[in-house]
Design an enzyme around this catalytic site. Sequence first.
Site, short mmCIF file in Angstrom:
data_model
loop_
_atom_site.label_atom_id
_atom_site.label_comp_id
_atom_site.label_asym_id
_atom_site.label_seq_id
_atom_site.Cartn_x
_atom_site.Cartn_y
_atom_site.Cartn_z
N ASP A 46 0.85 -1.19 0.00
CA ASP A 46 0.00 0.00 0.00
C ASP A 46 0.89 1.24 0.00
O ASP A 46 1.90 1.31 0.71
CB ASP A 46 -0.93 -0.01 1.22
CG ASP A 46 -2.07 0.99 1.07
OD1 ASP A 46 -3.22 0.54 0.91
OD2 ASP A 46 -1.81 2.21 1.10
N ILE A 47 0.50 2.24 -0.78
CA ILE A 47 1.30 3.45 -0.93
C ILE A 47 1.27 4.31 0.34
O ILE A 47 2.14 5.16 0.55
CB ILE A 47 0.80 4.25 -2.17
CG1 ILE A 47 1.87 5.16 -2.72
CG2 ILE A 47 -0.47 5.02 -1.86
CD1 ILE A 47 1.56 5.73 -4.10
N ASN B 182 -12.96 -3.27 2.28
CA ASN B 182 -13.95 -2.21 2.35
C ASN B 182 -14.88 -2.34 1.15
O ASN B 182 -14.40 -2.53 0.01
CB ASN B 182 -13.26 -0.84 2.33
CG ASN B 182 -12.38 -0.63 3.55
OD1 ASN B 182 -12.75 -1.02 4.66
ND2 ASN B 182 -11.21 -0.03 3.36
N GLU C 16 -12.49 3.15 -1.62
CA GLU C 16 -12.12 4.28 -2.47
C GLU C 16 -11.70 3.86 -3.87
O GLU C 16 -11.86 4.63 -4.82
CB GLU C 16 -10.99 5.09 -1.81
CG GLU C 16 -11.48 5.78 -0.53
CD GLU C 16 -10.53 6.84 -0.03
OE1 GLU C 16 -9.31 6.59 -0.05
OE2 GLU C 16 -11.01 7.90 0.39
N VAL C 17 -11.13 2.67 -4.00
CA VAL C 17 -10.68 2.21 -5.32
C VAL C 17 -11.65 1.13 -5.81
O VAL C 17 -11.85 0.12 -5.12
CB VAL C 17 -9.23 1.65 -5.26
CG1 VAL C 17 -8.81 1.14 -6.63
CG2 VAL C 17 -8.27 2.73 -4.76
N HIS D 165 -10.05 -5.24 -3.53
CA HIS D 165 -8.75 -5.43 -2.88
C HIS D 165 -8.98 -5.83 -1.45
O HIS D 165 -9.90 -5.34 -0.78
CB HIS D 165 -7.88 -4.17 -2.96
CG HIS D 165 -8.59 -2.91 -2.57
ND1 HIS D 165 -9.49 -2.29 -3.40
CD2 HIS D 165 -8.52 -2.13 -1.45
CE1 HIS D 165 -9.95 -1.20 -2.81
NE2 HIS D 165 -9.39 -1.09 -1.62
N HIS E 154 -7.04 -5.76 2.12
CA HIS E 154 -5.89 -5.22 2.86
C HIS E 154 -5.36 -6.31 3.78
O HIS E 154 -6.13 -6.97 4.49
CB HIS E 154 -6.32 -4.04 3.74
CG HIS E 154 -6.83 -2.84 3.00
ND1 HIS E 154 -6.08 -1.71 2.81
CD2 HIS E 154 -8.04 -2.60 2.41
CE1 HIS E 154 -6.81 -0.81 2.15
NE2 HIS E 154 -7.99 -1.33 1.91
P1 AMP Z 1 -9.87 1.43 0.13
O1 AMP Z 1 -10.29 2.59 0.98
O2 AMP Z 1 -10.15 0.09 0.77
O3 AMP Z 1 -10.43 1.51 -1.28
O4 AMP Z 1 -8.29 1.47 0.04
C1 AMP Z 1 -7.58 1.93 -1.06
C2 AMP Z 1 -6.11 1.80 -0.72
O5 AMP Z 1 -5.35 1.92 -1.89
C3 AMP Z 1 -5.60 2.86 0.28
O6 AMP Z 1 -5.07 2.21 1.43
C4 AMP Z 1 -4.52 3.59 -0.55
O7 AMP Z 1 -3.42 3.99 0.25
C5 AMP Z 1 -4.15 2.55 -1.57
N1 AMP Z 1 -3.58 3.06 -2.81
C6 AMP Z 1 -4.08 4.03 -3.60
N2 AMP Z 1 -3.30 4.22 -4.68
C7 AMP Z 1 -2.29 3.33 -4.58
C8 AMP Z 1 -1.16 3.02 -5.38
N3 AMP Z 1 -0.90 3.67 -6.53
N4 AMP Z 1 -0.30 2.05 -4.97
C9 AMP Z 1 -0.54 1.40 -3.81
N5 AMP Z 1 -1.61 1.63 -3.02
C10 AMP Z 1 -2.46 2.59 -3.39
#
Ligand code: AMP
Length: 126
Positions: A39-40, A97, A105-106, A110, A112
């Site tokens: 994770d970034i 999530n 958010e993405v 995924h 975690h």
């Molecule tokens: P979520 O709120 O479960 O959708 O989590 C999205 C996660 O993606 C967050 O923990 C971000 O820090 C992570 N994230 C977003 N962009 C990147 C990226 N380019 N590389 C790695 N992790 C990312």
Amino acid sequence: MPIDATQPYDPENIFAKILRGEIPNETVYEDDAVLAFKDINPQAPIHVLVIPKGEYVSWDDFSTNASDAEVGHFVRTVGKIARDLDLVEPGYRLLANIGGNGHQEVPHLHVHLFGGRPLGPMLARG
Ligand code: AMP
């Protein structure tokens, strides 16, 4: 902004770009169907995101539409990655999530994987 877990798959989401190699990532594990990367914005000493390579918006989409083989392989691979990171004996946490209240958010499924320190209670209050 959290996403709507029922939205159609958006091929321009950031994890789709990572899967196509358009954005760099720190890969922890990869096979034909699964990618795991750091994770970034890590929330623990170990914070890895595990994603299927198939186009699934959310856990809801994946659990509804993926084949038994895809789901089985994904679940087993999450466990293997945790074992390979030596997280079983100290313990670790998995989190997915989903949608608005889940604060996803993405819009690409995924999971975690957190570890490397005691992680405290399950949810922040409030
Ligand atoms: P979520 O709120 O479960 O959708 O989590 C999205 C996660 O993606 C967050 O923990 C971000 O820090 C992570 N994230 C977003 N962009 C990147 C990226 N380019 N590389 C790695 N992790 C990312």
